[in-house]
Design an enzyme around this catalytic site. Structure first.
Site, PDB file in Angstrom:
ATOM      1  N   SER A 188       6.873  -9.775  -2.486  1.00 20.40           N
ATOM      2  CA  SER A 188       6.653 -11.066  -1.847  1.00 20.40           C
ATOM      3  C   SER A 188       7.325 -12.157  -2.654  1.00 20.40           C
ATOM      4  O   SER A 188       7.609 -11.981  -3.855  1.00 20.40           O
ATOM      5  CB  SER A 188       5.134 -11.296  -1.821  1.00 20.40           C
ATOM      6  N   TYR A 213      -2.245 -11.203  -7.211  1.00 20.66           N
ATOM      7  CA  TYR A 213      -1.295 -10.703  -6.207  1.00 20.66           C
ATOM      8  C   TYR A 213       0.136 -10.917  -6.706  1.00 20.66           C
ATOM      9  O   TYR A 213       0.965 -10.000  -6.670  1.00 20.66           O
ATOM     10  CB  TYR A 213      -1.533 -11.445  -4.892  1.00 20.66           C
TER      11      TYR A 213
HETATM   12  N1  LIG Z   1       2.811 -10.242   6.274  1.00 16.40           N
HETATM   13  C1  LIG Z   1       3.514 -11.016   5.454  1.00 16.40           C
HETATM   14  O1  LIG Z   1       3.942 -12.097   5.822  1.00 16.40           O
HETATM   15  C2  LIG Z   1       3.832 -10.558   4.057  1.00 16.40           C
HETATM   16  C3  LIG Z   1       4.482 -11.459   3.202  1.00 16.40           C
HETATM   17  C4  LIG Z   1       4.840 -11.033   1.922  1.00 16.40           C
HETATM   18  C5  LIG Z   1       4.568  -9.731   1.531  1.00 16.40           C
HETATM   19  N2  LIG Z   1       3.921  -8.887   2.384  1.00 16.40           N
HETATM   20  C6  LIG Z   1       3.627  -7.524   1.920  1.00 16.40           C
HETATM   21  O2  LIG Z   1       3.825  -6.602   2.969  1.00 16.40           O
HETATM   22  C7  LIG Z   1       2.843  -5.571   2.906  1.00 16.40           C
HETATM   23  C8  LIG Z   1       2.055  -5.488   4.195  1.00 16.40           C
HETATM   24  O3  LIG Z   1       1.422  -6.742   4.435  1.00 16.40           O
HETATM   25  P1  LIG Z   1       0.548  -7.012   5.755  1.00 16.40           P
HETATM   26  O4  LIG Z   1       0.621  -8.467   6.014  1.00 16.40           O
HETATM   27  O5  LIG Z   1       0.934  -6.066   6.822  1.00 16.40           O
HETATM   28  O6  LIG Z   1      -0.913  -6.674   5.205  1.00 16.40           O
HETATM   29  P2  LIG Z   1      -2.200  -6.089   5.993  1.00 16.40           P
HETATM   30  O7  LIG Z   1      -3.383  -6.506   5.179  1.00 16.40           O
HETATM   31  O8  LIG Z   1      -2.134  -6.497   7.432  1.00 16.40           O
HETATM   32  O9  LIG Z   1      -2.010  -4.521   5.902  1.00 16.40           O
HETATM   33  C9  LIG Z   1      -2.219  -3.835   4.699  1.00 16.40           C
HETATM   34  C10 LIG Z   1      -2.529  -2.395   5.020  1.00 16.40           C
HETATM   35  O10 LIG Z   1      -2.769  -1.733   3.781  1.00 16.40           O
HETATM   36  C11 LIG Z   1      -3.959  -0.959   3.897  1.00 16.40           C
HETATM   37  N3  LIG Z   1      -4.593  -0.837   2.600  1.00 16.40           N
HETATM   38  C12 LIG Z   1      -5.291  -1.771   1.912  1.00 16.40           C
HETATM   39  N4  LIG Z   1      -5.746  -1.258   0.765  1.00 16.40           N
HETATM   40  C13 LIG Z   1      -5.325   0.034   0.721  1.00 16.40           C
HETATM   41  C14 LIG Z   1      -5.503   1.100  -0.210  1.00 16.40           C
HETATM   42  N5  LIG Z   1      -6.223   0.920  -1.314  1.00 16.40           N
HETATM   43  N6  LIG Z   1      -4.945   2.299   0.065  1.00 16.40           N
HETATM   44  C15 LIG Z   1      -4.219   2.495   1.206  1.00 16.40           C
HETATM   45  N7  LIG Z   1      -4.049   1.528   2.120  1.00 16.40           N
HETATM   46  C16 LIG Z   1      -4.587   0.313   1.886  1.00 16.40           C
HETATM   47  C17 LIG Z   1      -4.826  -1.733   4.883  1.00 16.40           C
HETATM   48  O11 LIG Z   1      -5.840  -0.920   5.465  1.00 16.40           O
HETATM   49  C18 LIG Z   1      -3.777  -2.219   5.881  1.00 16.40           C
HETATM   50  O12 LIG Z   1      -3.561  -1.265   6.895  1.00 16.40           O
HETATM   51  C19 LIG Z   1       1.987  -5.887   1.678  1.00 16.40           C
HETATM   52  O13 LIG Z   1       2.473  -5.191   0.569  1.00 16.40           O
HETATM   53  C20 LIG Z   1       2.190  -7.383   1.491  1.00 16.40           C
HETATM   54  O14 LIG Z   1       1.991  -7.777   0.158  1.00 16.40           O
HETATM   55  C21 LIG Z   1       3.532  -9.284   3.632  1.00 16.40           C
END
Ligand SMILES: NC(=O)c1ccc[n+]([C@@H]2O[C@H](COP(=O)([O-])OP(=O)(O)OC[C@H]3O[C@@H](n4cnc5c(N)ncnc54)[C@H](O)[C@@H]3O)[C@@H](O)[C@H]2O)c1
Length: 276
Positions: free
Chosen positions: A150, A163
């Site tokens: 991120s 984070y």
């Molecule tokens: N959505 C964004 O805009 C954004 C921005 C920057 C970075 N990211 C990164 O992208 C990735 C996905 O983000 P997102 O927005 O889809 O998040 P989200 O919270 O919607 O999804 C995360 C998923 O990870 C699973 N999870 C959580 N803890 C877990 C564990 N201990 N073991 C296995 N699975 C686990 C959850 O059940 C969920 O399905 C993350 O790494 C996040 O840091 C997302």
């Protein structure tokens, strides 16, 4: 773009049960990969895998908490028993639930359990997945590993201390893996994601906050999950065969510009000119 560029490959997507991970699992499957949807939420993983299978793809759901080593070992073992190989690992899972976000504050006030959880799930989980997947990739002649990081990994902010540190650790990990196993055919890259609205973030993020974030993106709109998944599929495929050890912003220009850009844009709009 080669539409079936991952035919025959086996891909693990951690956190594939919802959000960006779900979209990545679907897009990797569209490109012909056999996809392992590994998520702490067993029902979500099963829902995504079943819908990929319903669409004619091949997918396996595995309940796995990447915050601990034994479930990761068991997940990798299950994948090998089922598919016999692993070619792609997308380290996408992250602890991002509301309680975690609220507890992960500025340095003075960050909850230590939240710090540990961010490190355990996001950083150590990604390392452990590599630790147990890399030997299978080496046996298969190589592979591609992608780390979901991120802008928080690179830029200071007023909250989400744990984070941010965990995401910075993932960048270091991506480079370590690239350096250590590149000669044996494993590529490893990190993507630095801007705001890509998932169902969850679209529903819960206040409109005012979305606008503040949009003002700092250089694109007309915030990101969509498909825009992240397309880059993950590219990095997973041979189309990116000369890219490794890289940190690629997939962020609509978020991390590319002067911090004064948004207020300057507003100022010029107010005075009706960009000539000082
Ligand atoms: N959505 C964004 O805009 C954004 C921005 C920057 C970075 N990211 C990164 O992208 C990735 C996905 O983000 P997102 O927005 O889809 O998040 P989200 O919270 O919607 O999804 C995360 C998923 O990870 C699973 N999870 C959580 N803890 C877990 C564990 N201990 N073991 C296995 N699975 C686990 C959850 O059940 C969920 O399905 C993350 O790494 C996040 O840091 C997302």
């Amino acid at each position: 773009m080669n539409v079936r560029k991952l035919e025959g490959r086996v891909a693990i997507v951690t956190g594939g049960g919802s959000g960006l991970g779900e979209e990545c699992a679907r897009v990797l499957a569209l490109h012909g990969a056999r996809v392992v949807v590994a998520d702490i939420q067993a029902e979500s993983a099963e829902r995504v895998a079943a819908s990929i299978r319903d669409g004619g793809g091949d997918a396996l759901a595995v309940a796995c908490d990447v915050g601990a080593e034994p479930p990761i070992q068991a997940m990798v073992q299950q994948v090998i028993e089922h598919y016999g190989r692993i070619d792609i690992l997308h380290n996408n899972a992250a602890a991002l639930d509301t309680a975690q976000r609220h507890a992960d504050r500025d340095v003075v006030n960050v909850d230590i359990a939240a710090w540990d959880r961010a490190m355990d799930v996001n950083a150590r989980g990604a390392m452990l997945c590599c630790k147990h997947v890399v030997p299978h990739m080496l046996r298969g002649g190589g592979g591609s590993i992608i780390f979901a990081t991120s802008g928080f990994a690179a830029l200071g902010d007023i909250t989400l201390t744990a984070y941010a540190a965990s995401k910075a650790a993932m960048i270091a990990l991506a480079r370590s893996v690239a350096a250590q196993y590149g000669k044996q055919g494993i590529r490893s890259n990190a993507i630095m994601i801007g705001l890509a609205l998932t169902e969850k973030s679209a529903a819960h993020m206040p409109a005012e906050l979305k606008q503040i974030l949009l003002d700092q993106h250089l694109t007309p709109e915030l990101g969509r999950p498909r825009q992240i998944a397309d880059v993950v599929a590219f990095l997973a495929s041979d189309e990116s065969s000369f890219i490794t050890g890289a940190v690629i912003p997939v962020d609509g220009g978020w991390s590319s510009h002067s911090p004064a850009l948004a207020p300057m844009r507003a100022y010029f709009e107010k005075i009706g000119s960009n000539k000082l």
